[in-house]
Write a protein that holds these residues in place. Structure first.
Motif, PDB file in Angstrom:
ATOM      1  N   VAL A  14       0.835  -1.209   0.000  1.00 26.91           N
ATOM      2  CA  VAL A  14       0.000   0.000   0.000  1.00 26.91           C
ATOM      3  C   VAL A  14       0.867   1.255   0.000  1.00 26.91           C
ATOM      4  O   VAL A  14       0.609   2.205  -0.751  1.00 26.91           O
ATOM      5  CB  VAL A  14      -0.986  -0.007   1.194  1.00 26.91           C
ATOM      6  N   SER A  15       1.918   1.271   0.814  1.00 24.73           N
ATOM      7  CA  SER A  15       2.754   2.477   0.885  1.00 24.73           C
ATOM      8  C   SER A  15       3.575   2.680  -0.387  1.00 24.73           C
ATOM      9  O   SER A  15       3.831   3.822  -0.779  1.00 24.73           O
ATOM     10  CB  SER A  15       3.651   2.459   2.123  1.00 24.73           C
ATOM     11  N   THR A  16       3.969   1.610  -1.050  1.00 23.73           N
ATOM     12  CA  THR A  16       4.677   1.749  -2.324  1.00 23.73           C
ATOM     13  C   THR A  16       3.743   2.365  -3.364  1.00 23.73           C
ATOM     14  O   THR A  16       4.132   3.281  -4.100  1.00 23.73           O
ATOM     15  CB  THR A  16       5.212   0.390  -2.818  1.00 23.73           C
ATOM     16  N   THR A  17       2.510   1.882  -3.404  1.00 24.19           N
ATOM     17  CA  THR A  17       1.529   2.447  -4.331  1.00 24.19           C
ATOM     18  C   THR A  17       1.241   3.897  -3.969  1.00 24.19           C
ATOM     19  O   THR A  17       1.171   4.767  -4.851  1.00 24.19           O
ATOM     20  CB  THR A  17       0.240   1.605  -4.326  1.00 24.19           C
ATOM     21  N   LEU A  18       1.112   4.185  -2.681  1.00 21.47           N
ATOM     22  CA  LEU A  18       0.890   5.567  -2.232  1.00 21.47           C
ATOM     23  C   LEU A  18       2.067   6.460  -2.634  1.00 21.47           C
ATOM     24  O   LEU A  18       1.863   7.591  -3.086  1.00 21.47           O
ATOM     25  CB  LEU A  18       0.688   5.614  -0.720  1.00 21.47           C
ATOM     26  N   LEU A  19       3.280   5.962  -2.490  1.00 18.94           N
ATOM     27  CA  LEU A  19       4.458   6.734  -2.882  1.00 18.94           C
ATOM     28  C   LEU A  19       4.403   7.086  -4.367  1.00 18.94           C
ATOM     29  O   LEU A  19       4.687   8.219  -4.752  1.00 18.94           O
ATOM     30  CB  LEU A  19       5.745   5.961  -2.559  1.00 18.94           C
ATOM     31  N   ILE A  20       4.002   6.136  -5.180  1.00 16.23           N
ATOM     32  CA  ILE A  20       3.913   6.410  -6.622  1.00 16.23           C
ATOM     33  C   ILE A  20       2.822   7.434  -6.909  1.00 16.23           C
ATOM     34  O   ILE A  20       2.995   8.310  -7.757  1.00 16.23           O
ATOM     35  CB  ILE A  20       3.703   5.103  -7.409  1.00 16.23           C
ATOM     36  N   VAL A  21       1.711   7.360  -6.192  1.00 11.97           N
ATOM     37  CA  VAL A  21       0.650   8.368  -6.357  1.00 11.97           C
ATOM     38  C   VAL A  21       1.195   9.749  -5.985  1.00 11.97           C
ATOM     39  O   VAL A  21       1.005  10.726  -6.715  1.00 11.97           O
ATOM     40  CB  VAL A  21      -0.590   8.022  -5.505  1.00 11.97           C
ATOM     41  N   ILE A  22       1.884   9.835  -4.856  1.00 11.62           N
ATOM     42  CA  ILE A  22       2.460  11.114  -4.404  1.00 11.62           C
ATOM     43  C   ILE A  22       3.437  11.650  -5.453  1.00 11.62           C
ATOM     44  O   ILE A  22       3.393  12.831  -5.813  1.00 11.62           O
ATOM     45  CB  ILE A  22       3.163  10.945  -3.039  1.00 11.62           C
ATOM     46  N   LEU A  23       4.297  10.789  -5.964  1.00 10.49           N
ATOM     47  CA  LEU A  23       5.283  11.215  -6.964  1.00 10.49           C
ATOM     48  C   LEU A  23       4.616  11.645  -8.262  1.00 10.49           C
ATOM     49  O   LEU A  23       5.058  12.598  -8.912  1.00 10.49           O
ATOM     50  CB  LEU A  23       6.292  10.099  -7.222  1.00 10.49           C
ATOM     51  N   THR A  24       3.535  10.982  -8.636  1.00 14.03           N
ATOM     52  CA  THR A  24       2.799  11.365  -9.846  1.00 14.03           C
ATOM     53  C   THR A  24       2.178  12.740  -9.686  1.00 14.03           C
ATOM     54  O   THR A  24       2.259  13.579 -10.586  1.00 14.03           O
ATOM     55  CB  THR A  24       1.714  10.311 -10.168  1.00 14.03           C
ATOM     56  N   VAL A  25       1.592  12.990  -8.516  1.00 21.17           N
ATOM     57  CA  VAL A  25       0.984  14.304  -8.258  1.00 21.17           C
ATOM     58  C   VAL A  25       2.064  15.385  -8.252  1.00 21.17           C
ATOM     59  O   VAL A  25       1.905  16.441  -8.874  1.00 21.17           O
ATOM     60  CB  VAL A  25       0.187  14.293  -6.927  1.00 21.17           C
ATOM     61  N   ILE A  26       3.173  15.123  -7.588  1.00 17.03           N
ATOM     62  CA  ILE A  26       4.260  16.099  -7.529  1.00 17.03           C
ATOM     63  C   ILE A  26       4.810  16.366  -8.930  1.00 17.03           C
ATOM     64  O   ILE A  26       5.108  17.509  -9.281  1.00 17.03           O
ATOM     65  CB  ILE A  26       5.374  15.635  -6.575  1.00 17.03           C
ATOM     66  N   THR A  27       4.912  15.318  -9.728  1.00 14.96           N
ATOM     67  CA  THR A  27       5.450  15.464 -11.086  1.00 14.96           C
ATOM     68  C   THR A  27       4.593  16.398 -11.937  1.00 14.96           C
ATOM     69  O   THR A  27       5.106  17.015 -12.869  1.00 14.96           O
ATOM     70  CB  THR A  27       5.574  14.071 -11.749  1.00 14.96           C
ATOM     71  N   SER A  28       3.335  16.545 -11.604  1.00 15.07           N
ATOM     72  CA  SER A  28       2.491  17.449 -12.392  1.00 15.07           C
ATOM     73  C   SER A  28       2.906  18.913 -12.218  1.00 15.07           C
ATOM     74  O   SER A  28       2.561  19.747 -13.052  1.00 15.07           O
ATOM     75  CB  SER A  28       1.013  17.260 -12.041  1.00 15.07           C
ATOM     76  N   VAL A  29       3.663  19.211 -11.139  1.00 15.31           N
ATOM     77  CA  VAL A  29       4.094  20.596 -10.919  1.00 15.31           C
ATOM     78  C   VAL A  29       5.611  20.764 -10.765  1.00 15.31           C
ATOM     79  O   VAL A  29       6.124  21.867 -10.857  1.00 15.31           O
ATOM     80  CB  VAL A  29       3.398  21.220  -9.684  1.00 15.31           C
ATOM     81  N   PHE A  30       6.330  19.660 -10.516  1.00 13.20           N
ATOM     82  CA  PHE A  30       7.757  19.742 -10.208  1.00 13.20           C
ATOM     83  C   PHE A  30       8.424  18.446 -10.643  1.00 13.20           C
ATOM     84  O   PHE A  30       7.935  17.358 -10.316  1.00 13.20           O
ATOM     85  CB  PHE A  30       7.912  19.941  -8.688  1.00 13.20           C
ATOM     86  N   LYS A  31       9.517  18.534 -11.380  1.00 17.59           N
ATOM     87  CA  LYS A  31      10.253  17.332 -11.758  1.00 17.59           C
ATOM     88  C   LYS A  31      10.981  16.811 -10.526  1.00 17.59           C
ATOM     89  O   LYS A  31      11.709  17.540  -9.869  1.00 17.59           O
ATOM     90  CB  LYS A  31      11.239  17.633 -12.877  1.00 17.59           C
ATOM     91  N   ILE A  32      10.754  15.553 -10.221  1.00 18.21           N
ATOM     92  CA  ILE A  32      11.336  14.942  -9.031  1.00 18.21           C
ATOM     93  C   ILE A  32      12.038  13.658  -9.443  1.00 18.21           C
ATOM     94  O   ILE A  32      11.656  13.025 -10.423  1.00 18.21           O
ATOM     95  CB  ILE A  32      10.233  14.703  -7.972  1.00 18.21           C
ATOM     96  N   SER A  33      13.048  13.274  -8.715  1.00 11.66           N
ATOM     97  CA  SER A  33      13.803  12.068  -9.035  1.00 11.66           C
ATOM     98  C   SER A  33      13.078  10.830  -8.518  1.00 11.66           C
ATOM     99  O   SER A  33      13.032  10.582  -7.314  1.00 11.66           O
ATOM    100  CB  SER A  33      15.211  12.125  -8.451  1.00 11.66           C
TER     101      SER A  33
END
Length: 185
Positions: free
Chosen positions: A93-112
């Motif tokens: 669940v937390s791995t999937t949540l992390l990917i959701v968080i990174l996807t949302v962040i990517t919409s406004v900021f390039k993240i590694s």
């Protein structure tokens, strides 16, 4: 990274991930690596993305949404169809949540994503070392910290990311994964 996480846990503390066994690893690898790679390759061939490197932040959103869906399906299958223990459930669940968080962040900021993934696995192992002080996970944790540093340095060397993007990815990965295991497993 999910396959690597469970491979390390299976090799050094298999009792933590029961009833999963080595037989589960190929399925996990297929659903969290092979299928996403195929889908990203199809996006590249169709012209939806210009490069597999996805250097343009805007190009990353669609592939990340696909990857989120694949991880979500994998999480669902392992939790509700395979029947896994609490720790494995929290990792999925937390791995999937992390990917959701990174996807949302990517919409406004390039993240590694590389830094987030490596630091996420470090977060899981750090928490497991913390909760199980006598476990054999300390040595893999140390090796993984060095590997994470090498991956982050390589991303900087290749000019794939700025330092702030690496730092943001590593902090989000580490914090999300450590906190999930600390509070919920």
């Amino acid at each position: 990274m999910p396959t690597f996480t469970f491979l390390v846990l299976y090799a050094f503390s298999p009792e933590l991930i029961l009833p999963l066994s080595w037989i589960s690893l190929p399925f996990l690898f297929i659903t969290t690596f092979i299928i996403p790679i195929i889908s990203i390759s199809i996006l590249r061939v169709s012209g939806s993305i210009s490069s597999l490197k996805m250097e343009n932040r805007e190009e990353r959103i669609v592939p990340f949404v696909f990857i989120t869906l694949f991880y979500g399906m994998t999480t669902y299958l392992f939790i509700f169809k395979v029947g896994v223990n609490e720790l494995v459930t929290v990792v999925f669940v937390s791995t999937t949540l992390l990917i959701v968080i990174l996807t949302v962040i990517t919409s406004v900021f390039k993240i590694s994503i590389h830094a987030a993934g490596m630091s996420g696995v470090c977060g899981y192992l750090l928490c497991l070392c913390w909760k199980n002080p006598g476990s054999d996970l300390l040595y893999p944790f140390i090796v993984l910290v060095v590997l994470a540093g090498c991956v982050m340095a390589a991303r900087l060397h290749l000019n794939a990311h700025r330092p702030v993007e690496i730092l943001a990815g590593s902090l989000i990965g580490l914090t999300t994964c450590f906190s999930a295991l600390y509070w919920f497993a």
